[in-house]
Enzyme design. Structure first.
Site, PDB file in Angstrom:
ATOM      1  N   HIS A 146      37.215  36.149  50.039  1.00 39.42           N
ATOM      2  CA  HIS A 146      38.340  35.673  48.955  1.00 39.42           C
ATOM      3  C   HIS A 146      39.887  35.402  49.618  1.00 39.42           C
ATOM      4  O   HIS A 146      40.829  35.510  48.821  1.00 39.42           O
ATOM      5  CB  HIS A 146      38.525  37.133  48.174  1.00 39.42           C
ATOM      6  CG  HIS A 146      37.412  37.463  47.270  1.00 39.42           C
ATOM      7  ND1 HIS A 146      37.106  38.765  46.816  1.00 39.42           N
ATOM      8  CD2 HIS A 146      36.301  36.722  46.929  1.00 39.42           C
ATOM      9  CE1 HIS A 146      36.109  38.778  45.975  1.00 39.42           C
ATOM     10  NE2 HIS A 146      35.570  37.591  46.136  1.00 39.42           N
ATOM     11  N   CYS A 162      55.530  22.495  53.730  1.00 37.09           N
ATOM     12  CA  CYS A 162      54.267  22.405  54.547  1.00 37.09           C
ATOM     13  C   CYS A 162      54.575  22.286  56.028  1.00 37.09           C
ATOM     14  O   CYS A 162      55.389  21.366  56.421  1.00 37.09           O
ATOM     15  CB  CYS A 162      53.311  21.461  54.058  1.00 37.09           C
ATOM     16  SG  CYS A 162      51.982  21.178  55.295  1.00 37.09           S
TER      17      CYS A 162
HETATM   18  C1  BV8 Z   1      33.358  32.336  41.294  1.00 37.99           C
HETATM   19  C2  BV8 Z   1      41.535  37.704  45.611  1.00 37.99           C
HETATM   20  C3  BV8 Z   1      31.950  30.541  41.033  1.00 37.99           C
HETATM   21  C4  BV8 Z   1      42.683  37.733  44.514  1.00 37.99           C
HETATM   22  C5  BV8 Z   1      39.645  38.300  44.127  1.00 37.99           C
HETATM   23  C6  BV8 Z   1      32.875  36.154  32.958  1.00 37.99           C
HETATM   24  C7  BV8 Z   1      34.076  35.532  32.839  1.00 37.99           C
HETATM   25  C8  BV8 Z   1      34.620  34.933  33.851  1.00 37.99           C
HETATM   26  C9  BV8 Z   1      34.353  34.592  35.017  1.00 37.99           C
HETATM   27  C10 BV8 Z   1      33.266  35.472  35.403  1.00 37.99           C
HETATM   28  C11 BV8 Z   1      32.505  36.207  34.546  1.00 37.99           C
HETATM   29  N1  BV8 Z   1      31.661  37.014  35.196  1.00 37.99           N
HETATM   30  C12 BV8 Z   1      31.510  36.501  36.440  1.00 37.99           C
HETATM   31  C13 BV8 Z   1      32.645  35.788  36.624  1.00 37.99           C
HETATM   32  C14 BV8 Z   1      33.202  35.122  37.980  1.00 37.99           C
HETATM   33  C15 BV8 Z   1      34.277  35.902  38.468  1.00 37.99           C
HETATM   34  C16 BV8 Z   1      34.327  37.364  38.348  1.00 37.99           C
HETATM   35  O1  BV8 Z   1      33.562  38.279  39.024  1.00 37.99           O
HETATM   36  N2  BV8 Z   1      35.079  38.000  37.295  1.00 37.99           N
HETATM   37  C17 BV8 Z   1      35.037  39.509  36.859  1.00 37.99           C
HETATM   38  C18 BV8 Z   1      36.386  39.849  36.653  1.00 37.99           C
HETATM   39  C19 BV8 Z   1      34.045  39.612  35.748  1.00 37.99           C
HETATM   40  N3  BV8 Z   1      34.152  35.737  39.731  1.00 37.99           N
HETATM   41  C20 BV8 Z   1      35.112  34.423  40.306  1.00 37.99           C
HETATM   42  O2  BV8 Z   1      35.714  34.084  39.531  1.00 37.99           O
HETATM   43  C21 BV8 Z   1      34.771  34.195  41.747  1.00 37.99           C
HETATM   44  N4  BV8 Z   1      34.568  32.713  41.822  1.00 37.99           N
HETATM   45  O3  BV8 Z   1      32.514  33.127  40.412  1.00 37.99           O
HETATM   46  O4  BV8 Z   1      33.176  30.819  41.304  1.00 37.99           O
HETATM   47  C22 BV8 Z   1      30.759  30.559  41.965  1.00 37.99           C
HETATM   48  C23 BV8 Z   1      29.698  31.903  41.828  1.00 37.99           C
HETATM   49  C24 BV8 Z   1      28.782  31.864  42.793  1.00 37.99           C
HETATM   50  C25 BV8 Z   1      28.946  31.058  43.693  1.00 37.99           C
HETATM   51  C26 BV8 Z   1      30.061  30.190  44.103  1.00 37.99           C
HETATM   52  C27 BV8 Z   1      30.971  30.042  43.017  1.00 37.99           C
HETATM   53  C28 BV8 Z   1      35.918  34.398  42.614  1.00 37.99           C
HETATM   54  C29 BV8 Z   1      36.081  35.868  42.421  1.00 37.99           C
HETATM   55  C30 BV8 Z   1      37.111  36.265  43.643  1.00 37.99           C
HETATM   56  C31 BV8 Z   1      38.439  36.507  42.699  1.00 37.99           C
HETATM   57  N5  BV8 Z   1      39.521  37.024  43.962  1.00 37.99           N
HETATM   58  N6  BV8 Z   1      40.679  38.576  45.088  1.00 37.99           N
HETATM   59  C32 BV8 Z   1      43.741  38.799  45.041  1.00 37.99           C
HETATM   60  O5  BV8 Z   1      43.053  39.678  46.052  1.00 37.99           O
HETATM   61  O6  BV8 Z   1      44.823  38.916  44.698  1.00 37.99           O
HETATM   62  S1  BV8 Z   1      38.744  39.390  43.418  1.00 37.99           S
HETATM   63  C33 BV8 Z   1      39.461  40.862  43.705  1.00 37.99           C
HETATM   64  O7  BV8 Z   1      38.589  42.039  43.369  1.00 37.99           O
HETATM   65  C34 BV8 Z   1      39.678  41.271  45.133  1.00 37.99           C
HETATM   66  O8  BV8 Z   1      39.260  40.643  46.178  1.00 37.99           O
HETATM   67  C35 BV8 Z   1      38.925  42.645  45.140  1.00 37.99           C
HETATM   68  O9  BV8 Z   1      38.675  43.037  46.514  1.00 37.99           O
HETATM   69  C36 BV8 Z   1      37.846  42.287  44.372  1.00 37.99           C
HETATM   70  C37 BV8 Z   1      36.920  43.349  43.836  1.00 37.99           C
HETATM   71  O10 BV8 Z   1      37.676  44.378  43.641  1.00 37.99           O
HETATM   72  P1  BV8 Z   1      37.273  45.856  44.853  1.00 37.99           P
HETATM   73  O11 BV8 Z   1      37.306  45.433  45.838  1.00 37.99           O
HETATM   74  O12 BV8 Z   1      35.757  46.358  44.194  1.00 37.99           O
HETATM   75  O13 BV8 Z   1      38.501  46.672  44.238  1.00 37.99           O
HETATM   76  P2  BV8 Z   1      38.546  47.717  43.153  1.00 37.99           P
HETATM   77  O14 BV8 Z   1      39.951  48.220  42.711  1.00 37.99           O
HETATM   78  O15 BV8 Z   1      37.935  47.071  41.887  1.00 37.99           O
HETATM   79  O16 BV8 Z   1      37.403  48.768  43.623  1.00 37.99           O
HETATM   80  C38 BV8 Z   1      37.710  49.826  44.463  1.00 37.99           C
HETATM   81  C39 BV8 Z   1      36.720  50.667  44.755  1.00 37.99           C
HETATM   82  O17 BV8 Z   1      37.027  51.641  45.747  1.00 37.99           O
HETATM   83  C40 BV8 Z   1      36.457  51.698  43.392  1.00 37.99           C
HETATM   84  O18 BV8 Z   1      35.176  51.584  43.216  1.00 37.99           O
HETATM   85  C41 BV8 Z   1      36.861  53.013  44.121  1.00 37.99           C
HETATM   86  O19 BV8 Z   1      36.177  54.012  43.686  1.00 37.99           O
HETATM   87  C42 BV8 Z   1      36.616  52.818  45.509  1.00 37.99           C
HETATM   88  N7  BV8 Z   1      37.649  53.510  46.512  1.00 37.99           N
HETATM   89  C43 BV8 Z   1      39.018  53.750  46.188  1.00 37.99           C
HETATM   90  N8  BV8 Z   1      39.180  54.704  47.281  1.00 37.99           N
HETATM   91  C44 BV8 Z   1      38.339  54.781  48.198  1.00 37.99           C
HETATM   92  C45 BV8 Z   1      37.115  54.292  47.506  1.00 37.99           C
HETATM   93  N9  BV8 Z   1      35.851  53.965  48.323  1.00 37.99           N
HETATM   94  C46 BV8 Z   1      35.811  54.704  49.464  1.00 37.99           C
HETATM   95  N10 BV8 Z   1      36.913  55.470  49.973  1.00 37.99           N
HETATM   96  C47 BV8 Z   1      38.000  55.505  49.415  1.00 37.99           C
HETATM   97  N11 BV8 Z   1      39.118  55.925  49.916  1.00 37.99           N
END
Ligand code: BV8
Length: 241
Positions: free
Chosen positions: A114, A141
């Site tokens: 990402h 740039c």
């Molecule tokens: C793509 C950069 C095509 C930004 C990020 C429906 C509608 C629209 C779109 C979609 C859809 N369904 C799917 C999609 C595609 C979409 C998507 O998935 N949307 C989601 C919201 C449904 N995905 C995309 O658009 C991707 N691109 O699909 O292009 C394609 C497809 C296939 C192949 C090629 C091309 C692009 C997605 C990337 C977006 N950018 N990040 C930024 O960082 O500012 S995503 C963002 O979420 C971060 O990168 C983050 O890492 C990521 C995932 O979140 P998590 O890391 O899981 O973080 P979260 O807070 O959610 O969870 C933390 C977890 O840790 C929790 O479970 C918690 O319990 C746990 N935790 C907490 N503390 C601890 C712990 N575990 C252990 N120890 C601890 N101490």
């Protein structure tokens, strides 16, 4: 441990998410107090948001980039670096995170699917540059000197994640897939466990504070803090190798 059979692995893939950096003080996205509570994802992490209000998006990333100077790797990051250094086989770290804590914890060849907070990309000449200060629409740039031109080198929603070809190869070849600190909400990363199981050979482990969206897809689940659980898991794997 690894079900009821002791086995040795040769190719491990580890997918990490925001949870692995939580104990370092880096905010996650979807936990209480997470980033998405203050900002709608659609307002700061999409190309449309950047086109609509580039200054706000640049500020969102400048704040997070500045925070990198105040946090340190935690035992989960250093445990994975130890696994990479001592394991008799390959260990690939694929991270959804845009921080540099894996590298600062000693990991190598980290795949940032990402993107990275510490880099910017020029929309005019496509150059990618290390960048650690504040970036705004007046920042030129370093290569083509155009402004406004620079954007965070981050994959926003709707954009193609980086290194998908390498990722596909590593998932295909792995015999152990470990997911650490991710809620399993974001694709394609959340689908990797399914990709691995389609090949049929790998054991799969989820290490997360609580069951993720995809918890039932994993053969094994270890719930608790990554900083506590990952060093123990690495010790087990090194004893096996
Ligand atoms: C793509 C950069 C095509 C930004 C990020 C429906 C509608 C629209 C779109 C979609 C859809 N369904 C799917 C999609 C595609 C979409 C998507 O998935 N949307 C989601 C919201 C449904 N995905 C995309 O658009 C991707 N691109 O699909 O292009 C394609 C497809 C296939 C192949 C090629 C091309 C692009 C997605 C990337 C977006 N950018 N990040 C930024 O960082 O500012 S995503 C963002 O979420 C971060 O990168 C983050 O890492 C990521 C995932 O979140 P998590 O890391 O899981 O973080 P979260 O807070 O959610 O969870 C933390 C977890 O840790 C929790 O479970 C918690 O319990 C746990 N935790 C907490 N503390 C601890 C712990 N575990 C252990 N120890 C601890 N101490």
């Amino acid at each position: 441990m690894f079900g009821d059979k002791v086995t040795s692995y040769k190719n491990i893939v580890v997918l990490t998410g925001a949870g692995i950096s939580a104990e370092s003080g880096v905010r996650t996205f979807r936990d209480n107090g997470g980033l998405w509570e203050e900002h709608r994802l659609e307002d700061v992490a999409t190309p449309e948001a950047f086109a609509r209000d580039p200054d706000m998006v640049q500020r969102f990333y400048n704040q997070r980039r500045a925070q990198l100077n105040t946090v340190e790797p935690n035992p989960a990051h250093t445990a994975l670096a130890r696994l990479q250094a001592e394991f008799d086989g390959t260990v690939t770290i694929i991270t959804q995170n845009v921080d540099d804590l894996h590298e600062r914890g000693g990991a190598e060849d980290v795949i940032h699917m990402h993107g990275e907070l510490g880099k910017v990309r020029c929309r005019a000449c496509a150059g990618v540059f290390a960048f650690h200060g504040d970036c705004d629409q007046d920042t030129k740039c370093p290569a083509c000197a155009r402004a406004p031109a620079l954007r965070p080198h981050i994959v926003w929603f709707g954009e193609m994640p980086f290194h998908m070809d390498v990722i596909a190869d590593r998932l295909e070849a792995c015999d152990l897939f470990i997911s650490v600190g991710t809620s399993g909400n974001v694709y394609p990363a959340a689908g990797f466990v399914t990709n691995v199981q389609a090949v049929g050979r790998a054991h799969t482990i989820e290490v997360n504070l609580e069951p993720s969206e995809g918890a039932s897809l994993f053969a094994e689940r270890r719930h608790g803090k990554a900083g506590d659980l990952l060093p123990l898991l690495v010790d087990e794997l090194l004893r096996l190798s």
